[in-house]
Design an enzyme around this catalytic site. Structure first.
Site, short mmCIF file in Angstrom:
data_model
loop_
_atom_site.label_atom_id
_atom_site.label_comp_id
_atom_site.label_asym_id
_atom_site.label_seq_id
_atom_site.Cartn_x
_atom_site.Cartn_y
_atom_site.Cartn_z
N ARG A 165 7.66 -5.57 10.21
CA ARG A 165 6.48 -5.24 10.35
C ARG A 165 5.54 -6.27 11.06
NH1 ARG A 165 1.79 -3.04 6.05
NH2 ARG A 165 2.85 -4.66 4.91
N ASP A 449 -1.41 -7.79 -1.83
CA ASP A 449 -1.18 -8.20 -0.49
C ASP A 449 -2.65 -8.30 0.28
OD1 ASP A 449 -1.87 -5.63 0.48
OD2 ASP A 449 -0.07 -5.47 1.40
#
Length: 534
Positions: A165, A449
């Protein structure tokens, strides 16, 4: 290094960095930057224009100009690629050395190697992570803790397929300049991995695969597709070798799922329900629209909210109609080694969540911890059996209208002082870790996150500017928030003791206060945070 025309690397060159920052790799970055940076900036400007329209009262809707794409029943994305045909359980995490080994050994089918939300864009993380991925593919990676515990790749099991990612279109890389301009962080992450690892993956019978974050339109997907075409040609890689799964984690993208698949169709590997960032996007996009889009506190927003059910069901139906994988959301629970009751309660919720996803037709789902891999795999094994996926389950019963995607049930839960304090505490703790280079942080038995901090500070901003009254009867004001921030800071210091870096904690509080209490809303918390990093 240093001779690629027009390219300047301003970050420090630590051990082995020259293996990643080669002249040819930098030339690929430079070529992509010169060809596509103008379009990136145009698309970021288009985001700002659409946001202004929504703030002025416009509602999102399916695009009339792309109705022909949605109406055409015949087109399909490319068939699933080797190594990502069976995706029943995927583990996510940053690309530090320990996580690389643990993720690949976890038993998951896929590892989302994260340069974005579970990472911080510290220079050492970005280049060190590229080294770790290359070493992992060469099977030369290992890790030993200061206490002497060793980690190495297992020889007795198939390793998870790496899917990278990169950073979103909105983030720059300030340490690599082309013609004096900062480069796009996503271009840097993509190009370095493709350059060094594409042929390594092809030699293993797989390929260079990616997760694309934070897209807000099909035109942004078109830009990625053009980047793929240009980079494959530049490196002599067959067209269609690159595959990408798009995270549908913004509310504008939810109205363009089919078009996003269409733009990427020869490079598409499906869509993912990035539900935590999706909540952030709902708040962010409609922050000035009053109480109609006022969500309850973060822990009270469940997948039973009407707009969340519409979003996930539309995602499955859209993907399967076009022959693409639909991947479910994150199970962020961190198993406790000391509290069996916490585990029992949380694992029951994880099982229910994954059972709902597999029952809805998802082809796999995410976990944040290796101990949850067997739980997720068991649930999807029951649904899939020996099949690698359930793409053939077309969900003709799904009929989602634009209003369904915007159906926020503001009455489904309120805002308590405990919820407010949780947002403040979690955001401050997370930011303190983030500024120190750690983007995946265990807080209150959850792996948090950047989406966590974004939701937390956005809710606080919205509650302040909407004049929310807490269930206890107190109105959310600047004075209240300043008092809560000070009290939660004292509590964090008292509970963490010597483990807290005091100076970094102070910086985190200043940053949180700046973005949560500001008159003007900052689009991404990570933008001012990045400028505070070396």
């Amino acid at each position: 290094m240093g001779t690629t025309t027009g390219v300047e690397v301003t970050g420090p060159l630590h051990d082995r960095y020259e293996e990643i920052l080669t002249e040819d790799a930098l030339a690929l970055i430079a070529g992509l930057h010169r060809r596509f940076e103008g379009r990136r900036q145009e698309l970021l400007a288009a985001r700002r224009r659409r946001q202004a329209e929504i703030a002025a009262g416009a509602d999102l809707d399916f695009l009339p100009e792309t109705r022909h794409i949605r109406a055409d029943p015949d087109w399909r994305v490319a068939p699933p690629a080797p190594g990502i045909t069976d995706r029943r359980v995927e583990i996510t995490g940053p690309t530090d050395r320990k996580m690389t080994v643990n993720a690949l050994n976890s038993g998951a089918k896929v590892w989302l190697a994260d340069f974005e939300d579970a990472n911080t864009p510290l220079w050492e993380n970005m280049i060190g992570g590229q080294l770790n991925l290359r070493d992992a593919l060469d099977r030369t990676i290992d890790f030993t803790t200061p206490e002497g515990k060793s980690y190495a790749l297992r020889d007795d099991a198939e390793l998870a397929t790496i899917v990278v990612r990169p950073r979103g279109w909105h983030l720059d890389e300030k340490h690599i300049l082309v013609d004096g301009q900062r480069t796009a962080g996503g271009i840097v992450d993509f190009a370095l991995y493709l350059f060094h690892c594409a042929h390594r993956q092809l030699a293993k019978g797989k390929g260079p695969y990616f997760y694309l974050p934070k897209l807000e339109s099909h035109l942004e997907a078109r830009l990625w597709n053009d980047v793929f075409l240009h980079a494959q040609e530049a490196l002599g890689i067959p067209r269609g070798t690159v595959r990408a799964t798009v995270l549908i984690e913004t509310i504008p993208a939810a109205f363009e799922m089919e078009e996003i698949l269409y733009e990427l169709r020869e490079h598409s590997a499906g869509l993912n329900a990035g539900r935590w960032d999706y909540l952030f996007s709902i708040i962010k996009t409609h922050r000035t629209r009053g109480r109609a889009f006022l969500l309850p506190e973060r822990n009270a927003v469940t997948m039973t909210q009407p707009f969340m059910r519409a979003y996930t069901e539309l995602l499955v139906a859209t993907c399967h109609r076009r022959g693409a994988h639909a991947i479910g959301g994150m199970a962020a629970f961190i198993p406790s080694r000391r509290d069996p009751e916490v585990n029992r309660t949380a694992l029951a919720k994880v099982r229910d969540d994954k059972a709902r996803e597999s029952g809805d037709g998802f082809d796999g789902s995410w976990v944040a911890h290796p101990d949850l891999v067997p739980v997720c795999r068991e649930i999807f094994d029951e649904a899939l059996g020996d099949r690698p996926h359930q793409i053939d389950r077309l969900r003709p019963d799904v009929d989602v209208k634009a209003a369904d995607l915007l159906a926020v049930d503001s009455a489904a839960g309120g805002v308590t002082e405990a919820g407010l304090r949780n947002n403040v505490s979690v955001a401050i703790q997370y930011l303190a870790a983030w500024l120190g280079g750690n983007g995946a942080v265990a807080i209150f038995n959850l792996m948090e996150d950047a989406a966590t901090a974004e939701i937390s500070r956005s809710q606080v901003w919205q509650w302040l500017h909407t004049g929310v009254t807490l269930e206890e009867g107190t109105r959310v004001t600047r004075d209240l928030l300043e008092r809560v921030i000070a009290e939660e800071l004292d509590r964090i210091r008292g509970s963490a003791g010597a483990a807290v870096d005091g100076e970094r904690l102070d910086r985190a509080v200043r940053l949180f206060t700046e973005v949560a209490l500001a008159d003007d809303y900052v689009d991404f918390l990570t933008l001012p945070a990045y400028e505070r990093m070396p």
